[in-house]
Enzyme design. Structure first.
Site, PDB file in Angstrom:
ATOM      1  N   LYS A   1      10.952 -25.054 -13.350  1.00  0.00           N
ATOM      2  CA  LYS A   1      10.478 -25.922 -14.428  1.00  0.00           C
ATOM      3  C   LYS A   1      10.745 -27.369 -14.020  1.00  0.00           C
ATOM      4  O   LYS A   1      11.879 -27.729 -13.697  1.00  0.00           O
ATOM      5  CB  LYS A   1      11.213 -25.613 -15.730  1.00  0.00           C
TER       6      LYS A   1
ATOM      7  N   ASP B   1      15.921 -24.801 -23.140  1.00  0.00           N
ATOM      8  CA  ASP B   1      14.770 -24.734 -22.240  1.00  0.00           C
ATOM      9  C   ASP B   1      14.129 -23.353 -22.169  1.00  0.00           C
ATOM     10  O   ASP B   1      13.075 -23.198 -21.537  1.00  0.00           O
ATOM     11  CB  ASP B   1      15.182 -25.152 -20.821  1.00  0.00           C
TER      12      ASP B   1
END
Length: 274
Positions: free
Chosen positions: A9, A127
């Site tokens: 990510k 996240d």
């Protein structure tokens, strides 16, 4: 047996826009996912267990606090889980969160059960919900306000570099001089492909300066990336220490990685597609 890819990510931008009374920071971030990452494989078992392989396996604790194991616990199922760890840990590219999201995907497929709601997933980490989405996502709030920019990749050649240092996220936030900063503009979708790096250059990672204060080598990484031919923008991802750069051409990205590996053989440097 089910296998799920857990991509890196990358926070292309990360604006810190406030802080709640409970201490949680409010963010506005442009998130994308690269085509490199870890892999999670699950198989039904009477008791849950975790095996970690791959080049960064030694850095991964396998106790109850591991996010992969916590994801299985959240679902209330048992399985043998194998994590192939190809991404450096504590590196600002969401490795642990992406692994947890991949575990949720794999186990819900294996047992044919639904993915928990966003509030439940948030208990694993801020996240993890965005890592369930993939694509390009605008992430706001504490990670609970998510919206697709597009579900596909951008296609930009990207280089990721980590100098081999871990950065404490709480310490980075503690050193942040200002907690209330401007969010991103709302015209993200108006920018064409070729104009995107220029648009991105007007955005920020508000955690970059305090992270460099903690680990000055991050600035060395950024300088090395910016010196390479074809680099359109270089910035730190997340709370560091991994930095990314977007390049005009695939060959330029490959040449940049070769040059950086030659000059800094102890750094982790890879080519990816954003």
């Amino acid at each position: 047996m089910v296998e799920v890819f857990a991509p890196a990510k990358v926070n292309l931008s990360l604006h810190v826009t406030g802080q709640r009374p409970d201490g949680y920071h409010l963010l506005d971030s442009y998130v994308c996912f690269a085509d490199i990452g870890d892999r999670v494989t699950v198989a039904k078992a009477d008791e849950t267990s975790l095996s970690v392989t791959g080049p960064f396996a030694k850095a991964i604790p396998t106790g109850a606090d591991n996010l992969v194991l916590r994801a299985a616990e959240l679902l209330g199922v048992s399985a043998h889980i194998t994590l192939e760890k190809n991404l450096p840990a504590a590196a600002g590219i969401g490795g642990g969160s992406s692994d947890a999201a991949a575990t949720l995907m794999a186990l819900t497929d294996l047992y044919n059960i639904p993915v928990p709601d966003r509030d439940a997933v948030l208990t694993l980490g801020a996240d993890v919900p965005v890592c369930l989405m993939r694509g390009q996502v605008r992430m706001r709030g504490i990670g609970d306000d998510l919206a697709y920019i597009t579900e596909s990749r951008m296609g930009w050649p990207m280089v990721l570099v980590n100098p081999g240092v871990s950065v404490s996220t709480p310490e980075v936030f503690r050193r942040l001089a200002r907690k209330t900063n401007e969010p991103m503009p709302d015209d993200i979708l108006e920018d064409t492909y070729n104009e995107f790096p220029d648009w991105l250059g007007h955005q920020r990672n508000d955690l970059e300066a305090p992270a460099i204060e903690l680990e000055p080598v991050i600035l060395d990484v950024l300088d090395a990336l910016r010196a390479e031919t074809g680099c359109r923008i270089a910035r730190m991802s997340g709370s560091g220490a991994t930095c990314f750069a977007l390049f005009d051409e695939d060959d330029q990205a490959s040449d940049a990685v070769a040059a950086i590996r030659d000059a800094h053989p102890d750094w982790w440097a890879v080519v990816a597609i954003s």
